[in-house]
Design a protein around this motif. Structure first.
Motif, PDB file in Angstrom:
ATOM      1  N   ASN A  31      41.566   4.964  37.801  1.00 39.82           N
ATOM      2  CA  ASN A  31      42.447   5.419  38.750  1.00 39.82           C
ATOM      3  C   ASN A  31      43.523   6.481  38.180  1.00 39.82           C
ATOM      4  N   ASP A  32      43.920   6.118  36.843  1.00 36.62           N
ATOM      5  CA  ASP A  32      44.710   6.645  35.920  1.00 36.62           C
ATOM      6  C   ASP A  32      44.391   6.729  34.655  1.00 36.62           C
ATOM      7  N   LYS A  72      32.035  20.393  49.188  1.00 38.56           N
ATOM      8  CA  LYS A  72      33.110  20.391  48.116  1.00 38.56           C
ATOM      9  C   LYS A  72      32.570  19.366  47.117  1.00 38.56           C
ATOM     10  N   PRO A  73      31.996  20.294  45.954  1.00 31.52           N
ATOM     11  CA  PRO A  73      31.557  19.409  44.798  1.00 31.52           C
ATOM     12  C   PRO A  73      32.967  18.560  44.141  1.00 31.52           C
ATOM     13  N   MET A  74      32.515  17.603  43.566  1.00 30.00           N
ATOM     14  CA  MET A  74      33.402  16.591  42.954  1.00 30.00           C
ATOM     15  C   MET A  74      32.987  16.412  41.510  1.00 30.00           C
ATOM     16  N   ALA A  75      33.887  16.298  40.521  1.00 31.14           N
ATOM     17  CA  ALA A  75      33.561  16.038  39.235  1.00 31.14           C
ATOM     18  C   ALA A  75      33.566  14.331  39.029  1.00 31.14           C
ATOM     19  N   GLY A  89      38.395  13.303  36.932  1.00 27.19           N
ATOM     20  CA  GLY A  89      37.166  13.447  36.104  1.00 27.19           C
ATOM     21  C   GLY A  89      37.502  14.866  35.344  1.00 27.19           C
ATOM     22  N   GLU A  90      37.852  15.766  36.373  1.00 28.22           N
ATOM     23  CA  GLU A  90      38.220  16.956  35.741  1.00 28.22           C
ATOM     24  C   GLU A  90      39.028  17.308  34.472  1.00 28.22           C
ATOM     25  N   PHE A  91      40.205  16.286  34.612  1.00 31.17           N
ATOM     26  CA  PHE A  91      40.888  16.293  33.589  1.00 31.17           C
ATOM     27  C   PHE A  91      40.262  15.658  32.343  1.00 31.17           C
ATOM     28  N   ALA A  92      39.279  14.512  32.519  1.00 31.73           N
ATOM     29  CA  ALA A  92      38.708  14.201  31.291  1.00 31.73           C
ATOM     30  C   ALA A  92      37.913  15.413  30.735  1.00 31.73           C
ATOM     31  N   GLU A 105      30.962  12.806  29.556  1.00 27.85           N
ATOM     32  CA  GLU A 105      29.765  13.555  30.264  1.00 27.85           C
ATOM     33  C   GLU A 105      30.129  13.700  31.819  1.00 27.85           C
ATOM     34  N   VAL A 106      30.037  15.282  32.221  1.00 28.23           N
ATOM     35  CA  VAL A 106      30.646  15.301  33.235  1.00 28.23           C
ATOM     36  C   VAL A 106      29.467  16.014  34.178  1.00 28.23           C
ATOM     37  N   LYS A 107      29.437  15.472  35.418  1.00 29.35           N
ATOM     38  CA  LYS A 107      28.540  16.083  36.487  1.00 29.35           C
ATOM     39  C   LYS A 107      29.102  16.461  37.646  1.00 29.35           C
ATOM     40  N   TYR A 108      28.752  17.354  38.363  1.00 26.32           N
ATOM     41  CA  TYR A 108      29.393  17.540  39.780  1.00 26.32           C
ATOM     42  C   TYR A 108      28.513  17.227  41.053  1.00 26.32           C
TER      43      TYR A 108
END
Length: 147
Positions: free
Chosen positions: A101-102, A23-26, A61-64, A15-18
């Motif tokens: 972190n990773d 500068k919006p962050m995921a 987060g963007e990668f996920a 579930e992703v929110k910005y």
């Protein structure tokens, strides 16, 4: 030292929110089902996995969001973060999250959706899977931002 490594399967798509602002962050949230080591008891309803909440920020987060899907097995490293709040009923609720972190794939692309033989088109014949288009660029950007 607060550092943890876990490997498990995604219970659902992240579930992703910005965040709002200049500068919006995921902010990606997902849960991993992590098997408990030891003997599985199939005769009882005893839980054989722990469900660990994970939070990934920014490029992680963007990668996920882009690559993680329900059922995939992933490896996560990060730190444990605990907290608490009082809910609307006045009950104290305690929280436990892994701040990522990773994160990386722990299976080949097809192994997460099908536990039979891997699809020959997804590997190079030497046991390694082909990297999806654009992943390499994402990995380099994540590595640069971590240093």
């Amino acid at each position: 030292m607060n550092h943890v490594f876990i490997m498990g399967r995604l219970t659902r798509d992240p579930e992703v929110k910005y965040s709002e602002g200049e500068k919006p962050m995921a902010v990606a949230k997902y849960t991993l089902a992590v098997d408990r080591k030891g003997r599985r008891n199939q005769d009882s309803n005893e839980q054989t996995a722990d469900f660990i909440n994970c939070v990934a920020f920014d490029r992680t987060g963007e990668f996920a969001e882009k690559y993680f899907r329900q059922g995939m097995r992933v490896l996560v490293s990060g730190r444990i973060q605990t907290g608490s709040y009082t809910n609307k009923d006045g009950v104290r609720v305690y929280t436990f999250n892994i701040v990522v972190n990773d994160q990386e794939f722990a299976d080949s692309k097809n192994a997460s959706s099908d536990n039979s033989r891997p699809d020959p088109s997804s590997s190079t014949g030497d046991g390694f899977m082909n990297i999806p288009e654009g992943v390499e660029d994402q990995v380099h950007l994540i590595a640069k931002s971590a240093t």
